[in-house]
Design an enzyme around this catalytic site. Structure first.
Site, mmCIF file in Angstrom:
data_model
loop_
_atom_site.group_PDB
_atom_site.id
_atom_site.type_symbol
_atom_site.label_atom_id
_atom_site.label_comp_id
_atom_site.label_asym_id
_atom_site.label_seq_id
_atom_site.Cartn_x
_atom_site.Cartn_y
_atom_site.Cartn_z
ATOM 1 N N CYS A 113 0.821 -1.227 0.000
ATOM 2 C CA CYS A 113 0.000 0.000 0.000
ATOM 3 C C CYS A 113 0.850 1.270 0.000
ATOM 4 O O CYS A 113 0.326 2.364 -0.216
ATOM 5 C CB CYS A 113 -0.937 0.000 1.204
ATOM 6 S SG CYS A 113 -1.871 -1.524 1.351
ATOM 7 N N HIS A 257 -3.122 6.837 2.790
ATOM 8 C CA HIS A 257 -3.597 5.561 2.258
ATOM 9 C C HIS A 257 -4.966 5.296 2.864
ATOM 10 O O HIS A 257 -5.159 5.424 4.078
ATOM 11 C CB HIS A 257 -2.603 4.457 2.614
ATOM 12 C CG HIS A 257 -3.145 3.081 2.401
ATOM 13 N ND1 HIS A 257 -3.768 2.723 1.227
ATOM 14 C CD2 HIS A 257 -3.194 1.985 3.215
ATOM 15 C CE1 HIS A 257 -4.166 1.463 1.328
ATOM 16 N NE2 HIS A 257 -3.834 0.997 2.522
ATOM 17 N N ASN A 287 -10.425 -0.359 0.462
ATOM 18 C CA ASN A 287 -8.963 -0.235 0.440
ATOM 19 C C ASN A 287 -8.463 -0.752 -0.904
ATOM 20 O O ASN A 287 -8.545 -1.945 -1.178
ATOM 21 C CB ASN A 287 -8.407 -1.066 1.602
ATOM 22 C CG ASN A 287 -6.900 -1.031 1.688
ATOM 23 O OD1 ASN A 287 -6.222 -0.615 0.736
ATOM 24 N ND2 ASN A 287 -6.364 -1.467 2.808
HETATM 25 N N1 ACO Z 1 -18.304 -9.021 10.123
HETATM 26 C C1 ACO Z 1 -18.709 -9.352 11.356
HETATM 27 N N2 ACO Z 1 -17.846 -9.726 12.319
HETATM 28 C C2 ACO Z 1 -16.536 -9.782 12.001
HETATM 29 C C3 ACO Z 1 -16.055 -9.475 10.725
HETATM 30 C C4 ACO Z 1 -16.992 -9.080 9.765
HETATM 31 N N3 ACO Z 1 -16.642 -8.748 8.504
HETATM 32 N N4 ACO Z 1 -14.708 -9.636 10.721
HETATM 33 C C5 ACO Z 1 -14.361 -10.025 11.954
HETATM 34 N N5 ACO Z 1 -15.459 -10.120 12.726
HETATM 35 C C6 ACO Z 1 -15.539 -10.525 14.120
HETATM 36 C C7 ACO Z 1 -14.429 -11.452 14.534
HETATM 37 O O1 ACO Z 1 -14.688 -12.781 14.212
HETATM 38 C C8 ACO Z 1 -14.385 -11.203 16.019
HETATM 39 O O2 ACO Z 1 -15.415 -11.956 16.613
HETATM 40 P P1 ACO Z 1 -15.178 -12.657 18.033
HETATM 41 O O3 ACO Z 1 -14.928 -11.528 18.990
HETATM 42 O O4 ACO Z 1 -16.459 -13.350 18.273
HETATM 43 O O5 ACO Z 1 -14.001 -13.553 17.856
HETATM 44 C C9 ACO Z 1 -14.753 -9.730 16.160
HETATM 45 O O6 ACO Z 1 -15.408 -9.363 14.943
HETATM 46 C C10 ACO Z 1 -13.545 -8.859 16.375
HETATM 47 O O7 ACO Z 1 -12.556 -9.207 15.398
HETATM 48 P P2 ACO Z 1 -11.229 -8.420 15.252
HETATM 49 O O8 ACO Z 1 -10.448 -8.922 14.087
HETATM 50 O O9 ACO Z 1 -10.546 -8.376 16.562
HETATM 51 O O10 ACO Z 1 -11.841 -6.989 14.900
HETATM 52 P P3 ACO Z 1 -11.194 -5.581 15.013
HETATM 53 O O11 ACO Z 1 -11.909 -4.747 15.957
HETATM 54 O O12 ACO Z 1 -9.699 -5.664 15.168
HETATM 55 O O13 ACO Z 1 -11.488 -5.001 13.564
HETATM 56 C C11 ACO Z 1 -10.327 -4.635 11.492
HETATM 57 C C12 ACO Z 1 -10.956 -5.660 12.419
HETATM 58 C C13 ACO Z 1 -11.399 -3.705 10.978
HETATM 59 C C14 ACO Z 1 -9.661 -5.344 10.333
HETATM 60 C C15 ACO Z 1 -9.301 -3.855 12.340
HETATM 61 O O14 ACO Z 1 -8.394 -4.718 12.966
HETATM 62 C C16 ACO Z 1 -8.556 -2.884 11.527
HETATM 63 O O15 ACO Z 1 -9.048 -1.856 11.175
HETATM 64 N N6 ACO Z 1 -7.268 -3.196 11.240
HETATM 65 C C17 ACO Z 1 -6.444 -2.386 10.432
HETATM 66 C C18 ACO Z 1 -5.985 -3.177 9.330
HETATM 67 C C19 ACO Z 1 -6.494 -2.721 8.006
HETATM 68 O O16 ACO Z 1 -7.290 -1.850 7.801
HETATM 69 N N7 ACO Z 1 -5.945 -3.372 7.063
HETATM 70 C C20 ACO Z 1 -6.271 -3.080 5.719
HETATM 71 C C21 ACO Z 1 -5.290 -3.683 4.871
HETATM 72 S S1 ACO Z 1 -3.716 -3.338 5.337
HETATM 73 C C22 ACO Z 1 -3.283 -1.919 4.755
HETATM 74 O O17 ACO Z 1 -3.897 -1.382 3.905
HETATM 75 C C23 ACO Z 1 -2.091 -1.360 5.319
#
Ligand code: ACO
Length: 391
Positions: A113, A257, A287
């Site tokens: 990215c 980004h 993204n």
């Molecule tokens: N819909 C519903 N529930 C979901 C989904 C979904 N699409 N995805 C995950 N969950 C659930 C999980 O199973 C978990 O459930 P559990 O508690 O029962 O086990 C719960 O939601 C929490 O999951 P986490 O992965 O801990 O969720 P988090 O709050 O961390 O959010 C996210 C996930 C949005 C990906 C977050 O970590 C984030 O914003 N990370 C940044 C990474 C990013 O944006 N990467 C993009 C690509 S990388 C880049 O561009 C640099």
């Protein structure tokens, strides 16, 4: 020609849109979850006949039209992508061919990215040293082709698209003023997309998994990436401003980004800047990895968020781990290119494709007359046919 100015910009996103509600019907998720955690409402998905190269070409053609630069004058094409169709030929070579940019060097750049900002700096340096007079830098991705559509943690995040800028050397101070490029390979496991080495041995079959994920799909530790992103945005912005002898007060707009709105909000807080200083369009694009910054730039220009003499910072972060920031003085007003001239340009691209085909046939005919094997004679018949059709 010390200064590399942005004189053209263009984006292309596929027509097909996938909304959160569409995803609700595909996997166990909700519009509410996706919107609250990421800010994303919808993303664009490449059509069957679209590839990273065709998206990149469309964006580049639009950027050249804004710059009023003829493709035969282009000297360098850099495509930042993590989703090339081929390791080689590079996506950049295919764009060179589609454009008919007959005097251009072309290569792909892999920095996930952060790739567009890396490419911007590479092109600006090549212009500053006199190696080339102009360059096109493109970020292009078909991310939806490398997603595990059963992994709801990643498949809701990404979209397809391409954005491009044209850089031109000038003696007028401005353009790309300073950049910071960084990497930390120790975090490579936090965000990865396996390639050649991880392709399965045929006997292992499709059940072969890497890192707990299906082969050739993205694997991510979302929480760690979140923490990393918010820190490096702030660090690289500060470092780039320091190099240019400027402060945050000199900055008019930051185009980060577009990973998700929560990362951008956290970065704004860390930098003690109002949220409005950060341009976002992730809501409508998802993204798009290396394409996200140039696509957001095009939308920011369209929304009137950039005026002549503004200082804009591009800041990227992603797999590698990599991160990068670039400070640009936005001081070139694009020429007003008339409609007939734009249409004439499109006709030239049709001509470029025809000429490319003729060259290919000419080579094959020459090999046939000479009785020597064609360069791709070693390919199996099926492979050969499909690649001929592709290329
Ligand atoms: N819909 C519903 N529930 C979901 C989904 C979904 N699409 N995805 C995950 N969950 C659930 C999980 O199973 C978990 O459930 P559990 O508690 O029962 O086990 C719960 O939601 C929490 O999951 P986490 O992965 O801990 O969720 P988090 O709050 O961390 O959010 C996210 C996930 C949005 C990906 C977050 O970590 C984030 O914003 N990370 C940044 C990474 C990013 O944006 N990467 C993009 C690509 S990388 C880049 O561009 C640099």
């Amino acid at each position: 020609m010390k200064y590399a100015h942005i004189i053209g910009w263009g984006k292309y996103v596929p027509d097909r849109v996938l909304t959160n509600h569409d995803l609700e019907r595909m996997i166990e998720t909700t519009d509410e979850w996706i919107t609250r955690r990421t800010g994303i409402h919808e993303r664009h998905i490449a059509g069957e006949r679209e590839t990273t190269a065709t998206l990149a070409f469309e964006a580049a053609a639009r950027a050249l039209a804004v710059a009023d630069l003829h493709p035969s004058q282009v000297e360098l094409i850099i495509v930042a992508t993590s989703t090339p169709e081929y390791i080689f030929p590079s996506t950049a070579c295919r764009v060179q061919d589609y454009l008919g940019a007959i005097k251009a060097g072309a290569f792909d750049l892999s920095a996930a990215c952060s790739g567009f900002v890396y490419g911007l700096d590479m092109a600006a340096q090549a212009i500053a040293t006199g190696s080339v007079r102009n360059a096109i830098v493109i970020g292009a991705e078909t991310m939806t082709r490398v997603l595990d559509w059963e992994d709801r943690g990643t498949c809701v995040l990404f979209g397809d698209g391409a954005g491009a800028v044209v850089l031109k050397g000038s003696n007028i101070p401005g353009g790309v003023l300073a950049s910071t490029l960084r990497s930390d390979g120790s975090g490579g496991d936090l965000l990865s997309l396996p390639a050649v080495y991880h392709n399965p041995v045929p006997t292992l079959g499709p059940e072969y998994f890497h890192n707990g994920h299906k082969r050739n799909t993205i694997a991510m530790d979302g929480r760690q990436v979140f923490r990393f992103a918010t820190q490096v945005i702030a660090d690289s912005v500060h470092e780039t401003l320091r190099k240019a002898n400027m402060t945050l007060e000199d900055v008019d707009l930051i185009v980060p980004h577009q990973a998700n709105t929560r990362i951008i909000e956290a970065a704004a807080k860390r930098l003690k800047l109002p949220q409005e200083m950060f341009y976002t369009n992730v809501q409508w694009m998802g993204n798009t990895s290396a394409a996200s910054i140039p696509i957001a730039l095009c939308d920011a220009v369209k929304d009137g968020r950039l005026q002549p003499d503004d200082n804009v910072i591009f800041v990227g972060f992603g797999g590698g781990l990599t991160w990068a920031a670039s400070l640009v003085k936005w001081n070139v007003t694009p020429p007003d290119v008339s409609l007939p001239r734009r249409e004439w340009r499109r006709a030239r691209y049709v001509y470029a494709r025809g000429r490319s085909k003729m060259k290919r046939y000419g080579r094959r005919f020459g090999a046939w007359i000479g009785g020597s094997p064609t360069p791709d004679a070693s390919l199996k018949d099926g492979d050969k046919k499909s690649r001929e059709n592709d290329l």
